[in-house]
Write an enzyme that holds these catalytic residues in place. Sequence first.
Site, PDB file in Angstrom:
ATOM      1  N   GLU A  83      -3.636   7.537  -4.312  1.00  0.00           N
ATOM      2  CA  GLU A  83      -4.057   7.039  -5.631  1.00  0.00           C
ATOM      3  C   GLU A  83      -5.394   7.647  -6.053  1.00  0.00           C
ATOM      4  OE1 GLU A  83      -4.047   2.762  -5.400  1.00  0.00           O
ATOM      5  OE2 GLU A  83      -1.990   2.761  -4.688  1.00  0.00           O
ATOM      6  N   HIS A 124      -1.372   0.480  -9.822  1.00  0.00           N
ATOM      7  CA  HIS A 124      -1.987  -0.501  -8.900  1.00  0.00           C
ATOM      8  C   HIS A 124      -2.620  -1.673  -9.676  1.00  0.00           C
ATOM      9  CE1 HIS A 124      -3.825  -0.918  -4.610  1.00  0.00           C
ATOM     10  NE2 HIS A 124      -3.713  -2.111  -5.180  1.00  0.00           N
ATOM     11  N   ARG A 169       0.865  -1.175   0.000  1.00  0.00           N
ATOM     12  CA  ARG A 169       0.000   0.000   0.000  1.00  0.00           C
ATOM     13  C   ARG A 169       0.903   1.226   0.000  1.00  0.00           C
ATOM     14  NH1 ARG A 169      -3.513  -2.661  -1.477  1.00  0.00           N
ATOM     15  NH2 ARG A 169      -5.537  -3.125  -0.536  1.00  0.00           N
TER      16      ARG A 169
END
Length: 328
Positions: A269, A287, A240
């Site tokens: 993000e 991602h 993360r």
Amino acid sequence: MAAGNISSEKIDLLVYGPGRPIIQNGFSDQFVLHSAETKHDLERLAGTAEKIRGIAVTYHTVHADRSALALFPKLEIVASFGVGYDHVDSAYAREHNIVVTNTPDVLTEEVADVAMGLLIATLREFVKADRYLRSGLWTTQNYPLSVGSLRDRKVGIVGMGRIGQAIGRRLDASRVPVVYHSRKPAEGVSYKHYPDLIEMAKAVDTLIVIVPGGAATANLINADVLKALGPRGVVINVARGSVVDEQALISALKSGTILAAGLDVFAKEPAVPDELRAMQNVVLLPHIGSASVVTRNAMDQLVVDNLKAWFAGKPPLTPVAETPVKGR
Ligand code: NAP
Ligand code: 8YV
């Protein structure tokens, strides 16, 4: 946790987040599906919120936090898409007898493939080399030798769970020495365990980060860890964005404190700092760790299967550790 309803009464579910066809089409007419794409949309639900008994959270950028979950007085289960569930308030769920499920295992090998690919792409400069060829420069000169190579590396995996171990297997096959850091030694794992992350960073030149997000791991990879890793250092983050201090990483990459980074995840993000985007010594992915059709379908199906199991009065298939289900 109370047993799910197995009568013929309709069961109201909420799909919270982006629409996902396998989830939206996965239920019989015993279920009534509602949808809310964003937290703002939850306010539109008004009277419906009181009927909702199960929620499918369909993306990690949707926050199923305390204030969101509190809107649903009859909520029994939150089935989250993805193995990481730092965006779901599992402490609130536990306090309110709500079970939370995630989607472990079905994505493990896919994410490990991406970690390994990102490591090699970063070391051997695949993205830069591709740009070099496309620009026509190869016709004038061969691409320069890469400074980085997998051949002379020692990797420290930060997090030796399901995915960390799958990454370890890939590194074993590539004959790269592996050690790891986690709070306690991982059962059945023979790599050297470092309880102290700085000590491990000093002993290796490459970190692959694959721990859960959340408060316990926030900025775990900080300026001190990067300094300990040293000027040959490479950081691969597939965990993360919150786990790496992004500003400290940018400074370390700029100053030569470390060599390079490969990042699949970011602090905010889908925003990625311009400074990172401008750097040549980073490979940046949007991602995509689990983002293949086959794996995302399996994740969707596991969300559906958890909800169906619960409302058939059975134990959920993959409850998270904070909300174990007893006596079903
Ligand atoms: P897992 O099996 O639960 O493994 C987690 C590992 O992290 C364990 O070894 C655990 O060991 C360690 N850990 C947890 N908290 C820690 C802490 N505070 N300090 C140090 N180590 C800690 O999880 P997994 O299935 O491998 O998935 C790991 C994470 O990868 C997910 O939670 C998710 O955030 C991320 N992920 C990203 C993508 C992507 O698309 N990029 C895809 C899938 C998953 P200890 O408990 O002993 O510390
Ligand atoms: C998903 C992930 O892209 O499983 C995870 O933890 O990060 C990814 O597989 C993400 O969770 C989608 O919500």
